[in-house]
Design an enzyme around this catalytic site. Structure first.
Site, PDB file in Angstrom:
ATOM      1  N   ASP A 179       0.862  -1.180   0.000  1.00  0.00           N
ATOM      2  CA  ASP A 179       0.000   0.000   0.000  1.00  0.00           C
ATOM      3  C   ASP A 179       0.899   1.230   0.000  1.00  0.00           C
ATOM      4  O   ASP A 179       1.700   1.421   0.926  1.00  0.00           O
ATOM      5  CB  ASP A 179      -0.887  -0.031   1.247  1.00  0.00           C
ATOM      6  CG  ASP A 179      -1.879   1.127   1.318  1.00  0.00           C
ATOM      7  OD1 ASP A 179      -1.701   2.124   0.582  1.00  0.00           O
ATOM      8  OD2 ASP A 179      -2.813   1.040   2.127  1.00  0.00           O
ATOM      9  N   VAL A 180       0.788   2.081  -1.033  1.00  0.00           N
ATOM     10  CA  VAL A 180       1.689   3.229  -1.144  1.00  0.00           C
ATOM     11  C   VAL A 180       1.482   4.247  -0.032  1.00  0.00           C
ATOM     12  O   VAL A 180       2.331   5.125   0.164  1.00  0.00           O
ATOM     13  CB  VAL A 180       1.551   3.934  -2.511  1.00  0.00           C
ATOM     14  CG1 VAL A 180       1.977   3.005  -3.639  1.00  0.00           C
ATOM     15  CG2 VAL A 180       0.144   4.475  -2.734  1.00  0.00           C
ATOM     16  N   ASN A 218       2.901   6.331 -10.148  1.00  0.00           N
ATOM     17  CA  ASN A 218       1.694   6.282 -10.963  1.00  0.00           C
ATOM     18  C   ASN A 218       0.418   6.012 -10.178  1.00  0.00           C
ATOM     19  O   ASN A 218      -0.668   6.372 -10.621  1.00  0.00           O
ATOM     20  CB  ASN A 218       1.880   5.199 -12.039  1.00  0.00           C
ATOM     21  CG  ASN A 218       0.596   4.830 -12.736  1.00  0.00           C
ATOM     22  OD1 ASN A 218       0.048   5.606 -13.517  1.00  0.00           O
ATOM     23  ND2 ASN A 218       0.083   3.632 -12.437  1.00  0.00           N
ATOM     24  N   TYR A 244      -9.539  15.213  -6.628  1.00  0.00           N
ATOM     25  CA  TYR A 244      -8.602  14.724  -7.644  1.00  0.00           C
ATOM     26  C   TYR A 244      -7.793  15.883  -8.225  1.00  0.00           C
ATOM     27  O   TYR A 244      -6.566  15.808  -8.331  1.00  0.00           O
ATOM     28  CB  TYR A 244      -9.380  14.010  -8.748  1.00  0.00           C
ATOM     29  CG  TYR A 244      -8.495  13.395  -9.810  1.00  0.00           C
ATOM     30  CD1 TYR A 244      -7.861  12.176  -9.597  1.00  0.00           C
ATOM     31  CD2 TYR A 244      -8.298  14.024 -11.039  1.00  0.00           C
ATOM     32  CE1 TYR A 244      -7.049  11.597 -10.565  1.00  0.00           C
ATOM     33  CE2 TYR A 244      -7.486  13.460 -12.017  1.00  0.00           C
ATOM     34  CZ  TYR A 244      -6.866  12.242 -11.771  1.00  0.00           C
ATOM     35  OH  TYR A 244      -6.061  11.686 -12.727  1.00  0.00           O
ATOM     36  N   LYS A 279      -3.662  16.621  -8.011  1.00  0.00           N
ATOM     37  CA  LYS A 279      -2.786  16.686  -9.176  1.00  0.00           C
ATOM     38  C   LYS A 279      -2.076  18.036  -9.286  1.00  0.00           C
ATOM     39  O   LYS A 279      -0.949  18.116  -9.783  1.00  0.00           O
ATOM     40  CB  LYS A 279      -3.578  16.362 -10.444  1.00  0.00           C
ATOM     41  CG  LYS A 279      -4.076  14.924 -10.490  1.00  0.00           C
ATOM     42  CD  LYS A 279      -2.937  13.911 -10.346  1.00  0.00           C
ATOM     43  CE  LYS A 279      -3.410  12.477 -10.490  1.00  0.00           C
ATOM     44  NZ  LYS A 279      -2.295  11.511 -10.391  1.00  0.00           N
TER      45      LYS A 279
END
Length: 245
Positions: free
Chosen positions: A55-56, A82, A150, A154
């Site tokens: 899990d990042v 990513n 989101y 970003k």
């Protein structure tokens, strides 16, 4: 010497396409993702692939995965940051704080944790250096309706990219960002059917084959460290991004 890369979110979509492209190009590829099955499937088919399920958002799991890769390869040449999730379809007053935190935790904090792990290993390996490529989005420039978590994540990735680029100079570490628009993956599949537009209408949008993204990331990663693609946008030509839409 065979080069090595760790790709997060490697089990599906952009990550999987990139993993396959790097393997075809002769790289060692570390596959990070939360679901072990698709990583194991790819690793079984390619002897140079290494499944690293984790899990990042968990720094201990990420450090263990990077340690495992470095123990096998001896060094890390590249990270493709990513892994990400989308939270769409609601105005800010309709969004839960839990959904906001979940999106920021995966997209931004996860990218920071993985960049932190890569940077430390690239800084202290011999020869020193490496490359980090962050997956931004065209949402790093312009939002879609109802996409506050989101889009904010970003925009923040762009700040992370710029800072890593600056801090990495002293250690021969390059950092660039690829901003992707409407690559045909599971996440983008609804684009071809119809999605909300800025004028309130629902319209289908142009999409592109995800292999164009994979080829672009491979190009960025293959440059010598004295050269860098700082920012690249690769997108479906006719998507409503340039112009009025």
């Amino acid at each position: 010497m065979t080069k090595s890369i760790i790709i997060t979110g490697a089990g599906h979509g952009v990550g999987r396409a990139c993993a396959e492209a790097f393997l075809d190009a002769g790289w060692h590829v570390g596959l990070i993702g939360r679901r072990a099955e698709p990583l194991a499937e790819l690793a079984e088919a390619h002897p140079r692939a290494l499944a690293l399920p984790c899990d990042v958002t968990d720094e201990a799991q990420v450090d263990a995965a990077f340690d495992a890769a470095q123990a096998v390869w001896g060094r890390l040449d590249c990270l493709f940051n990513n892994a990400g999730i989308g939270v769409f379809g609601a105005t800010v007053d309709e969004l839960s704080v839990a959904d906001w935190r979940r999106c920021i935790d995966v997209n931004l904090t996860g990218s920071f944790i993985c960049a932190r792990a890569a940077f430390a290993r690239m800084r202290h390996q011999d020869p020193q250096g490496g490359r980090i490529i962050n997956n931004g989005s065209v949402s790093a420039h312009v939002p879609r309706p109802g996409s506050a978590p989101y889009t904010a994540s970003k925009h923040a990735i762009t700040g992370l990219t710029r800072t890593l680029s600056l801090d990495g100079r002293a250690f021969n570490i390059a950092c660039g960002q690829i901003d992707i628009g409407n690559a045909l993956t599971e996440m983008a599949a609804p684009m071809a059917k119809g999605v909300p537009q800025a004028d309130g209408s629902i319209r289908a949008e142009a999409v592109m084959d995800v292999r164009h993204v994979a080829e672009s990331v491979l190009h960025m990663a293959s440059l010598p460290l004295e050269a860098n693609v700082q920012f690249m946008t690769v997108m479906a030509r006719d998507m409503p991004y340039i112009g009025r839409g």
